[in-house]
Design an enzyme around this catalytic site. Structure first.
Site: not given
Length: 168
Positions: A113, A125
């Site tokens: 998350e 990411y």
């Protein structure tokens, strides 16, 4: 602290130890408006999560990562580069190490998350192969006693992924 910037190759990676908690907590508290507690860090260590630090010769610990692995899945729980050391590839190197550990632990997919208000982390990411798969409404505490959604990201760890990952 050294006046010379740490590069990824200057930082030795090793498993986190209980003796590292003071240094890790100093970074955690400087890096995040809502840091993990020392108790959470200690609980993760005692639970046997994969916890690694990056240690620069002149600067001490400059980053760390926390990963849980269970039932073919891994979860990046915390990935942090010390304030003042960002933008030098340390986070990328730690993430790649965590992905190797996840694969070695039998994980076939990895989740995490991230706050929508953290574009640097999102970019890291995405560059690493993660994709947004959903949102968790009001997941994170936010300023002024509000809440912020979490972007849920995931990536599949395919057998050929390891060959493309840069060496530690």
């Amino acid at each position: 602290m050294s006046a010379v910037a740490s590069s990824p190759r200057d930082a030795n990676m090793r498993p986190m130890r209980e003796a590292d908690l003071d240094a890790v907590m100093r970074i955690e508290e400087r890096a995040y408006p809502f840091p993990w507690t020392r108790g959470i860090m200690r609980d993760c260590l005692q639970a046997g999560y994969a916890m690694w630090v990056q240690e620069a010769r002149d600067d001490g610990i400059v980053g760390y990562g926390v990963l849980s692995i269970a039932v073919g899945e891994a979860h990046v729980l915390n990935l942090c580069t010390a304030p003042g050391h960002e933008g030098r590839g340390l986070g990328q190197r730690m993430l790649q190490a965590l992905l190797r550990i996840a694969r070695g632990g039998g994980a076939q997919r990895v989740f995490l998350e991230v706050r929508p208000s953290n574009p640097r982390a999102i970019a890291l990411y995405e560059r690493s192969g993660f994709n947004e798969i959903g949102r968790r409404p009001r997941y994170y505490p936010a300023a002024d006693h509000g809440r912020e959604d979490a972007i849920v990201m995931a990536m599949e760890l395919l057998p050929d992924d390891l060959g493309r990952m840069p060496p530690l």
